[in-house]
Design a protein around this motif. Structure first.
Motif, PDB file in Angstrom:
ATOM      1  N   ILE A  45       1.039  -1.174  -0.332  1.00 31.50           N
ATOM      2  CA  ILE A  45       0.044   0.035  -0.108  1.00 31.50           C
ATOM      3  C   ILE A  45       0.612   1.030   0.432  1.00 31.50           C
ATOM      4  CG2 ILE A  45      -2.103  -0.995   1.226  1.00 31.50           C
ATOM      5  CD1 ILE A  45      -1.115   0.113   3.940  1.00 31.50           C
ATOM      6  N   PRO A  46       0.358   2.212  -0.688  1.00 36.34           N
ATOM      7  CA  PRO A  46       1.566   3.821  -0.594  1.00 36.34           C
ATOM      8  C   PRO A  46       0.940   4.536   0.280  1.00 36.34           C
ATOM      9  CG  PRO A  46      -0.187   3.292  -2.435  1.00 36.34           C
ATOM     10  CD  PRO A  46      -0.855   2.012  -1.939  1.00 36.34           C
ATOM     11  N   LEU A  47       1.651   5.323   0.712  1.00 35.10           N
ATOM     12  CA  LEU A  47       2.095   6.100   2.217  1.00 35.10           C
ATOM     13  C   LEU A  47       2.296   7.533   0.995  1.00 35.10           C
ATOM     14  CD1 LEU A  47       0.613   4.179   4.722  1.00 35.10           C
ATOM     15  CD2 LEU A  47      -0.757   5.137   3.784  1.00 35.10           C
ATOM     16  N   THR A  48       1.825   8.184   1.799  1.00 35.71           N
ATOM     17  CA  THR A  48       2.755   9.927   1.383  1.00 35.71           C
ATOM     18  C   THR A  48       4.100   9.903   2.467  1.00 35.71           C
ATOM     19  OG1 THR A  48       0.648  10.743   0.446  1.00 35.71           O
ATOM     20  CG2 THR A  48       2.763  12.547   0.633  1.00 35.71           C
ATOM     21  N   ILE A  49       5.009  10.417   1.768  1.00 32.23           N
ATOM     22  CA  ILE A  49       5.316  10.830   3.050  1.00 32.23           C
ATOM     23  C   ILE A  49       5.319  12.103   3.834  1.00 32.23           C
ATOM     24  CG2 ILE A  49       8.487  11.170   3.086  1.00 32.23           C
ATOM     25  CD1 ILE A  49       8.740   9.466   0.807  1.00 32.23           C
ATOM     26  N   LEU A  61       4.345   8.748   8.449  1.00 32.09           N
ATOM     27  CA  LEU A  61       3.367   8.738   8.215  1.00 32.09           C
ATOM     28  C   LEU A  61       1.983   9.018   8.803  1.00 32.09           C
ATOM     29  CD1 LEU A  61       4.597   4.724   7.002  1.00 32.09           C
ATOM     30  CD2 LEU A  61       5.192   7.236   5.829  1.00 32.09           C
ATOM     31  N   ILE A  62       1.040   9.803   8.110  1.00 36.29           N
ATOM     32  CA  ILE A  62       0.078   9.913   8.595  1.00 36.29           C
ATOM     33  C   ILE A  62      -0.876   9.647   8.135  1.00 36.29           C
ATOM     34  CG2 ILE A  62      -2.107  11.411   9.636  1.00 36.29           C
ATOM     35  CD1 ILE A  62       0.912  11.852  10.112  1.00 36.29           C
ATOM     36  N   PHE A  63      -1.813   8.482   8.693  1.00 34.55           N
ATOM     37  CA  PHE A  63      -3.028   7.205   8.171  1.00 34.55           C
ATOM     38  C   PHE A  63      -4.078   6.691   8.554  1.00 34.55           C
ATOM     39  CE2 PHE A  63      -2.797   3.220   9.980  1.00 34.55           C
ATOM     40  CZ  PHE A  63      -0.983   3.946  10.621  1.00 34.55           C
ATOM     41  N   GLN A  64      -5.505   7.089   7.559  1.00 41.17           N
ATOM     42  CA  GLN A  64      -6.483   6.450   8.475  1.00 41.17           C
ATOM     43  C   GLN A  64      -6.740   5.286   8.064  1.00 41.17           C
ATOM     44  OE1 GLN A  64      -9.148   9.126   6.203  1.00 41.17           O
ATOM     45  NE2 GLN A  64     -10.696   9.073   7.946  1.00 41.17           N
ATOM     46  N   VAL A  65      -6.919   4.935   9.002  1.00 39.53           N
ATOM     47  CA  VAL A  65      -7.823   3.068   8.896  1.00 39.53           C
ATOM     48  C   VAL A  65      -9.064   3.483   7.714  1.00 39.53           C
ATOM     49  CG1 VAL A  65      -8.072   1.169  10.320  1.00 39.53           C
ATOM     50  CG2 VAL A  65      -6.367   3.115  11.152  1.00 39.53           C
ATOM     51  N   SER A  69      -5.525  -3.773   5.121  1.00 36.24           N
ATOM     52  CA  SER A  69      -4.011  -3.237   5.619  1.00 36.24           C
ATOM     53  C   SER A  69      -4.051  -2.458   6.495  1.00 36.24           C
ATOM     54  CB  SER A  69      -3.602  -2.602   4.201  1.00 36.24           C
ATOM     55  OG  SER A  69      -4.227  -4.008   3.165  1.00 36.24           O
ATOM     56  N   THR A  70      -4.855  -1.335   6.349  1.00 36.89           N
ATOM     57  CA  THR A  70      -4.821   0.268   7.429  1.00 36.89           C
ATOM     58  C   THR A  70      -5.130  -0.142   8.976  1.00 36.89           C
ATOM     59  OG1 THR A  70      -6.777   0.865   6.597  1.00 36.89           O
ATOM     60  CG2 THR A  70      -4.726   1.854   5.769  1.00 36.89           C
ATOM     61  N   LYS A  71      -5.685  -1.107   8.972  1.00 38.61           N
ATOM     62  CA  LYS A  71      -5.815  -1.347  10.031  1.00 38.61           C
ATOM     63  C   LYS A  71      -4.745  -2.310  10.441  1.00 38.61           C
ATOM     64  CE  LYS A  71     -10.199  -3.715  11.948  1.00 38.61           C
ATOM     65  NZ  LYS A  71     -11.204  -2.836  12.359  1.00 38.61           N
TER      66      LYS A  71
HETATM   67  C1  LIG Z   1       0.587   8.148  -3.719  1.00 39.89           C
HETATM   68  C2  LIG Z   1      -0.368   8.050  -2.639  1.00 39.89           C
HETATM   69  C3  LIG Z   1      -0.664   8.656  -1.698  1.00 39.89           C
HETATM   70  C4  LIG Z   1      -1.442   8.437  -0.198  1.00 39.89           C
HETATM   71  N1  LIG Z   1      -0.541   8.601   1.302  1.00 39.89           N
HETATM   72  C5  LIG Z   1      -2.222   8.278   1.940  1.00 39.89           C
HETATM   73  C6  LIG Z   1      -1.696   8.851   2.487  1.00 39.89           C
HETATM   74  O1  LIG Z   1      -0.572   9.202   3.240  1.00 39.89           O
HETATM   75  N2  LIG Z   1      -2.277   8.616   4.584  1.00 39.89           N
HETATM   76  C7  LIG Z   1      -3.425   8.041   4.341  1.00 39.89           C
HETATM   77  O2  LIG Z   1      -4.489   7.614   5.121  1.00 39.89           O
HETATM   78  N3  LIG Z   1      -3.938   7.460   2.801  1.00 39.89           N
HETATM   79  C8  LIG Z   1      -3.404   7.554   1.721  1.00 39.89           C
HETATM   80  N4  LIG Z   1      -3.186   6.943   0.260  1.00 39.89           N
HETATM   81  C9  LIG Z   1      -4.136   5.947   0.707  1.00 39.89           C
HETATM   82  C10 LIG Z   1      -3.821   4.373   0.921  1.00 39.89           C
HETATM   83  O3  LIG Z   1      -2.624   3.552   0.456  1.00 39.89           O
HETATM   84  C11 LIG Z   1      -5.123   3.802   1.084  1.00 39.89           C
HETATM   85  O4  LIG Z   1      -6.145   4.625   1.929  1.00 39.89           O
HETATM   86  C12 LIG Z   1      -4.906   2.093   1.450  1.00 39.89           C
HETATM   87  O5  LIG Z   1      -4.455   1.246   0.216  1.00 39.89           O
HETATM   88  C13 LIG Z   1      -6.574   1.957   1.663  1.00 39.89           C
HETATM   89  O6  LIG Z   1      -6.045  -0.169   2.197  1.00 39.89           O
HETATM   90  P1  LIG Z   1      -6.680  -0.732   3.286  1.00 39.89           P
HETATM   91  O7  LIG Z   1      -5.926  -2.060   2.859  1.00 39.89           O
HETATM   92  O8  LIG Z   1      -6.656  -0.087   4.758  1.00 39.89           O
HETATM   93  O9  LIG Z   1      -8.064  -0.191   2.867  1.00 39.89           O
HETATM   94  P2  LIG Z   1      -9.206  -1.190   0.530  1.00 39.89           P
HETATM   95  O10 LIG Z   1     -10.453  -2.220   2.280  1.00 39.89           O
HETATM   96  O11 LIG Z   1      -8.432  -2.216   0.673  1.00 39.89           O
HETATM   97  O12 LIG Z   1      -9.503   0.044   0.342  1.00 39.89           O
HETATM   98  C14 LIG Z   1     -10.023   0.867   1.210  1.00 39.89           C
HETATM   99  C15 LIG Z   1      -9.967   2.137  -0.912  1.00 39.89           C
HETATM  100  O13 LIG Z   1      -8.087   2.911  -0.654  1.00 39.89           O
HETATM  101  C16 LIG Z   1      -7.677   2.644  -2.042  1.00 39.89           C
HETATM  102  N5  LIG Z   1      -6.731   1.528  -2.102  1.00 39.89           N
HETATM  103  C17 LIG Z   1      -6.963   0.236  -1.487  1.00 39.89           C
HETATM  104  N6  LIG Z   1      -5.977   0.275  -2.648  1.00 39.89           N
HETATM  105  C18 LIG Z   1      -4.694   0.575  -2.016  1.00 39.89           C
HETATM  106  C19 LIG Z   1      -3.949   0.437  -2.253  1.00 39.89           C
HETATM  107  N7  LIG Z   1      -2.807  -0.513  -3.302  1.00 39.89           N
HETATM  108  N8  LIG Z   1      -2.916   1.322  -3.556  1.00 39.89           N
HETATM  109  C20 LIG Z   1      -3.838   2.608  -3.508  1.00 39.89           C
HETATM  110  N9  LIG Z   1      -5.237   3.063  -2.642  1.00 39.89           N
HETATM  111  C21 LIG Z   1      -5.358   1.488  -2.478  1.00 39.89           C
HETATM  112  C22 LIG Z   1      -9.143   2.508  -2.376  1.00 39.89           C
HETATM  113  O14 LIG Z   1      -9.215   3.512  -3.198  1.00 39.89           O
HETATM  114  C23 LIG Z   1     -10.154   1.142  -1.207  1.00 39.89           C
HETATM  115  O15 LIG Z   1     -11.682   1.792  -2.320  1.00 39.89           O
HETATM  116  C24 LIG Z   1      -2.903   7.012  -0.742  1.00 39.89           C
HETATM  117  C25 LIG Z   1      -2.539   6.191  -1.735  1.00 39.89           C
HETATM  118  C26 LIG Z   1      -1.651   6.800  -3.126  1.00 39.89           C
HETATM  119  C27 LIG Z   1      -1.764   6.441  -4.181  1.00 39.89           C
END
Ligand SMILES: Cc1cc2nc3c(=O)[nH]c(=O)nc-3n(C[C@H](O)[C@H](O)[C@H](O)COP(=O)(O)OP(=O)(O)OC[C@H]3O[C@@H](n4cnc5c(N)ncnc54)[C@H](O)[C@@H]3O)c2cc1C
Ligand SMILES: Cc1cc2nc3c(=O)[nH]c(=O)nc-3n(C[C@H](O)[C@H](O)[C@H](O)COP(=O)(O)OP(=O)(O)OC[C@H]3O[C@@H](n4cnc5c(N)ncnc54)[C@H](O)[C@@H]3O)c2cc1C
Ligand code: SF4
Ligand code: FES
Lengths: 279, 466
Positions: A45-49, A61-65, A69-71
């Motif tokens: 999964i991608p997260l911003t720096i 990293l700042i992320f939202q559940v 994966s975020t969980k």
């Molecule tokens: C370049 C970039 C930077 C990001 N930066 C941040 C950040 O700083 N903080 C943050 O909280 N989130 C960020 N995100 C979003 C984050 O990647 C998704 O919230 C995360 O992947 C969700 O995974 P999950 O399994 O928890 O949720 P899931 O239930 O799998 O997905 C929830 C939603 O997240 C998105 N998502 C799922 N898988 C991916 C994946 N592999 N790549 C991208 N999006 C996905 C979809 O829109 C999906 O509907 C960023 C995404 C990108 C592309």
């Protein structure tokens, strides 16, 4: 393995992690991201720096559940490690001196990725006006940090519990109305938010940069899953972006594509809940 | 003794059963069958087979050792020129290489050289021999290898055996390149073969750093400067997927073959949700293209549960670039071939999902630059194929990340790194390159061969500098 040196819950479901990754920290620049995997069976999964400390060798990293994966990431504790951490990825933001007045807009969790950009804009001597948006006051993040590097901060909450009542575009309109000369807008947040910012600035002819977040797999240009339509070109957000000229982005297709795996995502979340998080 | 004109049959999983599982299709010869197949070899004075092999494995010699049941000696002979026999025995297009030239093939079937290679390679892997780590000299010179595909792995292995300290930097979280993310489990088992080859290299003393993206985490100049490497080998492959640029390619349900196969192979989406990467597969799948990659995507779709899987290819059967064996396997499993058809548009429903593929019928015209007859559209012959998933398997180009961050290392118009055919030397001193990043998408054996050539050239270069 990459160690979590600091964990803090900023507001319910939103976490701040400092990850030990000295080489990434050495190279990181505003606007870039990393790709991580929590464990051996995890997805990439991608997260911003959101910040980096070259001296301490850490990436913030700042992320939202939101899903599985975020969980799983949120279930980790200080001192735990995650298996993979690759970056810095994507093109850095274009930042230089004499850019004029920059309005940096962060919606929800989008405040975190906009922060390093706003800071770099400020350090380059530009005038930075920040607009922070949230549903309600309690979940607003990074306010102090944003104030420290902005010439001015405007806040918009959906329920009016803090700042103006309305969306980030309401605050943007205030700036326009008072005659502020805006040279560039940089907006990061949910697709709908970025689209409304873009629609607001289009008639005004203000250059507007957005940071896109399509579904990614590798983050290196290999899979094409992150493709977005920008003008008449197909771009890969992970290598060509993630920042693009907002006026050229096809947001409908972007937002539709991010729903491609919805049913599977729900299933994955259930699965992670059922097996427990400490796997 | 009378000549046996046909190859001994390869034991395989039943097509009906295997079309729904991810286990290996071809099961491999047992000892007696291998020896009997080896007996078919005439041990020619001028072995044509060897000339057909891109790395000139001494084929009659290793087959001779199989006849004597000296399998250890057989594998040693192969390994003189091929560092990945368990892989090549499975995926090399032998019918266009060694076996194409085999004398036995004139009147009957050629000797099953690939099958014999696989047999001795598996025999050795099964023995699980202990691998002695190399004792590197204190002042051993350091070489960096970028990319852990077959090219990088073989270059690293040879250099380590020459006494150089080698570190491989790999962008993904797993080594192997296409062997790990592209070629499916049912053709090339990951744990049993690919991971073992990688681990054996590590046991030898090669360091592999995953999650290390050259051009982002560090540049080639930094590798040769502050990071202290004396030479660099670039083996980054051809990993940039092409699209057709027809309307509808951004609909949900459209994948590049790379994305589709990566989700399934590298991320193990076939075991979702135990592995967390999702894959969405419809009932009816169209795979566009006719190469190995297309066959792999089609057969993977079937195994993920699709009911109808079509190969949509704009030329005819004779021009299919995929290995004959894979086309045969695909047909056996029930893949439907829609030949002489070219997609013109992907049709979507109101929710942004694929609901069909509009194609136009083609006929073959005059030969083109490649010598193959050029497909020409038949006007007014458009029709719709009822599909909900479309996989684009029309080729891959070079990823620009390393080249664009390495001043002095030149590329051609297509973005491939320019390197000397014999030495793999690039236009930048101390930097060598080979495999798909130089040739464009090719084969495992050519990538492997380039890695070996480069190792020899790097050795010569470093000795000349001392
Ligand atoms: C370049 C970039 C930077 C990001 N930066 C941040 C950040 O700083 N903080 C943050 O909280 N989130 C960020 N995100 C979003 C984050 O990647 C998704 O919230 C995360 O992947 C969700 O995974 P999950 O399994 O928890 O949720 P899931 O239930 O799998 O997905 C929830 C939603 O997240 C998105 N998502 C799922 N898988 C991916 C994946 N592999 N790549 C991208 N999006 C996905 C979809 O829109 C999906 O509907 C960023 C995404 C990108 C592309
Ligand atoms: C689906 C599929 C099926 C195929 N089937 C066959 C077959 O049956 N027989 C056959 O002979 N050939 C087949 N091929 C072709 C064959 O796999 C390739 O020709 C071969 O793998 C090329 O080897 P390579 O080492 O040059 O590159 P790759 O195998 O592509 O490996 C390159 C590695 O470099 C890494 N890398 C890229 N950029 C960077 C960077 N900046 N920093 C660090 N690492 C980087 C990549 O992640 C990758 O691991 C197939 C290919 C595909 C895609
Ligand atoms: S050409 Fe065929 S028969 Fe002759 S040596 Fe080679 S494998 Fe044996
Ligand atoms: S995430 Fe795979 S190409 Fe961008």
């Amino acid at each position: 393995m990459f160690k979590i040196l600091k964990k803090q819950e900023l507001s319910p479901g939103i976490f701040h992690y400092d990850i030990e990754a000295p080489r990434v920290a050495k190279k990181a620049q505003a606007g870039q991201f990393i790709v991580l995997r929590v464990d051996e069976d995890g997805e990439r999964i991608p997260l911003t720096i959101a910040d980096f400390d070259r001296e301490a060798g850490t990436i913030t990293l700042i992320f939202q559940v939101v899903g599985a994966s975020t969980k799983m990431l949120a279930a980790k504790n200080e001192g735990d490690s995650i298996v993979d951490f690759a970056g810095p990825l994507g093109q850095p933001s274009e930042i230089h001196e004499n850019m004029g007045t920059i309005v940096c807009i962060g919606g929800g969790i989008g405040v975190a990725p906009v922060y390093p950009i706003a800071r770099a804009m400020h350090e380059a001597g530009n005038k930075v006006i920040s607009i922070m948006g949230a549903k309600t006051k309690d979940i607003l993040i990074f306010e102090d940090k944003m104030r420290a590097i902005s010439d001015e901060v405007l806040i918009a909450t959906d329920d009016g519990s803090y700042g103006v009542k309305g969306f980030v575009t309401t605050a943007l309109q205030q700036l326009v109305d008072r005659g502020e000369k805006i040279d560039q807008v940089t907006a990061i947040g949910p697709g709908v938010m970025m689209r409304s910012v873009v629609e607001a600035t289009r008639p005004l002819g203000i250059k507007t940069i957005v940071s896109l977040n399509p579904v990614m797999v590798d983050g290196t240009g290999m899979c094409g899953g992150c493709r977005v339509q920008v003008g008449d070109e197909m771009k890969f957000a992970c290598v060509d972006g993630p920042e693009f000229d907002g006026h050229l982005v096809d947001f409908d297709s972007l937002m539709s594509r991010s729903r491609m795996f919805r049913p599977q995502e729900a299933q994955a979340k259930d699965h992670v809940c059922n097996i427990g998080l400490g796997r | 003794m009378a000549l046996v004109m046909e190859k001994h049959k390869m034991p395989e999983q039943d097509p009906k059963v295997r079309a729904r599982n991810f286990q290996e299709v071809a099961l491999g010869y047992d000892e007696d069958t291998a020896v009997a197949e080896a007996e078919r070899c005439l041990n020619c004075k001028v072995p044509k087979c060897r000339q057909g092999c891109p790395v000139q494995v001494n084929i009659p010699a290793f087959i001779g050792k199989i006849k004597e049941r000296d399998f250890d000696a057989a594998i040693d002979i192969i390994k003189e020129s091929n560092s990945l026999p368990a892989v090549c025995g499975r995926v090399c297009p032998q019918e266009n290489q060694c076996e194409k030239h085999c004398i036995m093939g004139i009147k009957g079937e050629p000797v099953g050289i690939g099958r014999l290679e696989r047999f001795v390679a598996d025999y050795q892997l099964a023995k699980n021999e202990e691998i002695k780590p190399i004792q590197f000299a204190e002042d051993a010179q350091k070489v960096a290898v970028i990319g852990a595909g077959p090219s990088g792995l073989s270059c690293a292995g040879d250099l380590a055996k020459m006494g150089y300290k080698v570190t491989i930097f790999e962008a993904l979280h797993v080594a192997g390149g296409v062997l790990s993310y592209g070629i499916p489990e049912f053709r090339l088992p990951k744990d049993k073969i690919v991971r073992r080859e990688v681990e054996n290299l590590q046991k030898l003393g090669v360091t592999i750093e995953v999650n290390a993206i050259a051009g982002r985490l560090f540049t080639v100049d930094e590798l040769m400067g502050e990071m202290g490497f004396d030479a660099v080998y670039v083996g980054t492959g051809a990993g940039l997927p092409h699209f057709m640029h027809i309307p509808g390619e951004n609909l949900n349900g459209v994948y590049s073959s790379n994305e589709f196969l990566t989700r399934c192979n590298l991320m193990k989406a076939y075991d979702f949700p135990n592995h967390l990467t999702p894959i969405a597969i419809g009932k009816n799948v169209a795979v566009v293209g006719g190469g190995n990659v297309a066959m792999d995507a089609a057969r993977t779709s079937l195994r993920l549960g699709a009911e109808n899987v079509y190969i949509v290819y704009r030329r005819s059967e004779a021009e299919l670039p995929a290995r004959a064996e894979e086309v045969h396997h695909a047909k056996e499993e029930g893949i439907q071939f829609k030949l002489l058809n070219n997609p013109v548009e992907i049709l979507g429903d109101e929710n942004g999902w694929v609901k069909g593929l509009k194609c136009i019928k083609m006929e073959l015209g005059e030969p083109d630059a490649s010598g193959r007859r050029r497909p020409v559209a038949i006007e007014g012959s458009e029709f719709e194929l009822d599909v909900d998933t479309v996989i684009m398997a029309i080729g891959n180009g070079p990823n620009p990340i390393v080249a664009s961050t390495t001043p002095g290392m030149e590329t051609n118009k297509r973005g491939n790194i320019i390197a000397d055919e014999e030495t793999c030397a690039t236009t930048k001193e101390g930097v060598f390159a080979g495999g798909d990043i130089v040739t464009g998408a090719a084969t495992v054996i050519l990538a492997m061969g380039a890695g070996k050539k480069a190792a020899a050239a790097i050795d010569a270069y470093l000795k000349s500098k001392k």
